[in-house]
Design a protein around this motif. Sequence first.
Motif, PDB file in Angstrom:
ATOM      1  N   ASP A   1       0.828  -1.201   0.000  1.00 11.04           N
ATOM      2  CA  ASP A   1       0.000   0.000   0.000  1.00 11.04           C
ATOM      3  C   ASP A   1       0.865   1.255   0.000  1.00 11.04           C
ATOM      4  OD1 ASP A   1       0.885   0.457   2.629  1.00 11.04           O
ATOM      5  OD2 ASP A   1      -0.988  -0.215   3.549  1.00 11.04           O
TER       6      ASP A   1
ATOM      7  N   ASP B   1       3.298  -1.063   3.350  1.00  7.19           N
ATOM      8  CA  ASP B   1       2.845  -2.270   4.050  1.00  7.19           C
ATOM      9  C   ASP B   1       2.094  -3.176   3.080  1.00  7.19           C
ATOM     10  OD1 ASP B   1       3.784  -1.313   6.536  1.00  7.19           O
ATOM     11  OD2 ASP B   1       1.934  -0.151   6.819  1.00  7.19           O
TER      12      ASP B   1
ATOM     13  N   TYR C   1      -0.804  -5.364   1.565  1.00  4.90           N
ATOM     14  CA  TYR C   1      -2.261  -5.220   1.649  1.00  4.90           C
ATOM     15  C   TYR C   1      -2.865  -6.263   2.576  1.00  4.90           C
ATOM     16  CZ  TYR C   1      -2.426  -1.770  -2.085  1.00  4.90           C
ATOM     17  OH  TYR C   1      -2.269  -0.631  -2.822  1.00  4.90           O
ATOM     18  N   ASN C   2      -2.244  -7.438   2.651  1.00  2.00           N
ATOM     19  CA  ASN C   2      -2.754  -8.502   3.505  1.00  2.00           C
ATOM     20  C   ASN C   2      -1.576  -9.193   4.189  1.00  2.00           C
ATOM     21  OD1 ASN C   2      -3.817 -10.907   4.598  1.00  2.00           O
ATOM     22  ND2 ASN C   2      -5.455 -10.923   3.068  1.00  2.00           N
ATOM     23  N   ASN C   3      -1.441  -8.997   5.499  1.00  2.00           N
ATOM     24  CA  ASN C   3      -0.362  -9.618   6.270  1.00  2.00           C
ATOM     25  C   ASN C   3      -0.783 -10.914   6.950  1.00  2.00           C
ATOM     26  OD1 ASN C   3       1.898  -7.914   5.951  1.00  2.00           O
ATOM     27  ND2 ASN C   3       0.941  -6.399   7.275  1.00  2.00           N
ATOM     28  N   THR C   4      -2.055 -11.242   6.882  1.00  2.00           N
ATOM     29  CA  THR C   4      -2.550 -12.398   7.638  1.00  2.00           C
ATOM     30  C   THR C   4      -2.658 -13.674   6.817  1.00  2.00           C
ATOM     31  OG1 THR C   4      -4.850 -11.778   7.192  1.00  2.00           O
ATOM     32  CG2 THR C   4      -3.835 -10.900   9.206  1.00  2.00           C
ATOM     33  N   ASN C   5      -2.700 -13.552   5.491  1.00  3.49           N
ATOM     34  CA  ASN C   5      -2.870 -14.720   4.642  1.00  3.49           C
ATOM     35  C   ASN C   5      -1.757 -14.728   3.587  1.00  3.49           C
ATOM     36  OD1 ASN C   5      -3.625 -16.709   2.846  1.00  3.49           O
ATOM     37  ND2 ASN C   5      -5.727 -15.980   2.591  1.00  3.49           N
TER      38      ASN C   5
ATOM     39  N   ALA D   1      -2.877 -14.671  -0.080  1.00  2.00           N
ATOM     40  CA  ALA D   1      -3.917 -13.704  -0.458  1.00  2.00           C
ATOM     41  C   ALA D   1      -3.632 -13.141  -1.843  1.00  2.00           C
ATOM     42  CB  ALA D   1      -3.992 -12.583   0.560  1.00  2.00           C
TER      43      ALA D   1
ATOM     44  N   CYS E   1      -4.771  -5.053  -5.884  1.00  2.00           N
ATOM     45  CA  CYS E   1      -3.640  -4.426  -5.179  1.00  2.00           C
ATOM     46  C   CYS E   1      -3.680  -2.921  -5.431  1.00  2.00           C
ATOM     47  CB  CYS E   1      -2.325  -5.056  -5.628  1.00  2.00           C
ATOM     48  SG  CYS E   1      -2.158  -6.787  -5.139  1.00  2.00           S
TER      49      CYS E   1
ATOM     50  N   SER F   1      -0.576 -10.968  -5.879  1.00  4.29           N
ATOM     51  CA  SER F   1      -0.292 -11.252  -4.477  1.00  4.29           C
ATOM     52  C   SER F   1      -0.425  -9.979  -3.654  1.00  4.29           C
ATOM     53  CB  SER F   1       1.115 -11.825  -4.332  1.00  4.29           C
ATOM     54  OG  SER F   1       1.419 -11.981  -2.965  1.00  4.29           O
ATOM     55  N   GLN F   2      -1.156 -10.066  -2.551  1.00  7.69           N
ATOM     56  CA  GLN F   2      -1.399  -8.905  -1.704  1.00  7.69           C
ATOM     57  C   GLN F   2      -0.447  -8.828  -0.510  1.00  7.69           C
ATOM     58  OE1 GLN F   2      -5.587  -9.640  -0.862  1.00  7.69           O
ATOM     59  NE2 GLN F   2      -6.143  -8.003  -2.277  1.00  7.69           N
ATOM     60  N   ASN F   3       0.628  -9.633  -0.520  1.00 10.18           N
ATOM     61  CA  ASN F   3       1.478  -9.611   0.667  1.00 10.18           C
ATOM     62  C   ASN F   3       2.928  -9.243   0.415  1.00 10.18           C
ATOM     63  OD1 ASN F   3       1.486 -12.137  -0.543  1.00 10.18           O
ATOM     64  ND2 ASN F   3       0.543 -13.123   1.205  1.00 10.18           N
TER      65      ASN F   3
END
Length: 167
Positions: free
Chosen positions: A24, A28, A30-34, A37, A41, A141-143
């Motif tokens: 972002d 950071d 966009y998705n740190n939990t999966n 993910a 983007c 990929s969002q991570n």
Amino acid sequence: LEFRRVLFRSNPPSVGAVTFDGLDKFGDAYNNTNASAIGLCDQLTSRYINLAADQNGLPYAVSDSIYMVFYYQRKGRGDKPETSDSLTLQFYNPSSQSWTSVWSAVGNATGDTLFTKVRMKIDDPAFRQNGFRFRFSSYGSQNGMLDIWNVDYIYLNKFLQIGRAHV
């Protein structure tokens, strides 16, 4: 979307290429939990543009050719987008207040070291209005700084000479 990640483009046609990835505006993910993910983007949306009349206020005729031209690159010096990742271009219709996808590219096995030129003719009356906008969106990929797309030298032009441009 920021222009600070210029190290990931290679051989840009101009200064100031924009990089699309899974980070972002604060750097950071966009998705740190999966870790797997995948989704929308970065997006880059233009300001409102008057495609009904020129800078002197004279209305464009139906026969006037208006083109949008830009260059794009997969990967550059970063991570290549896979075939499930994409970069899309949408045009905004001010009357219906809706976005329409008009172009897209998907990742490939190798990525690109050269920028590819794209020329889009804007002849649909739905877009040739005051309040037109365009937006680029990347999907991947969002991570992290993954699935890199670079876009450069975006411009609109009336009466573009077809012999000088290619898709």
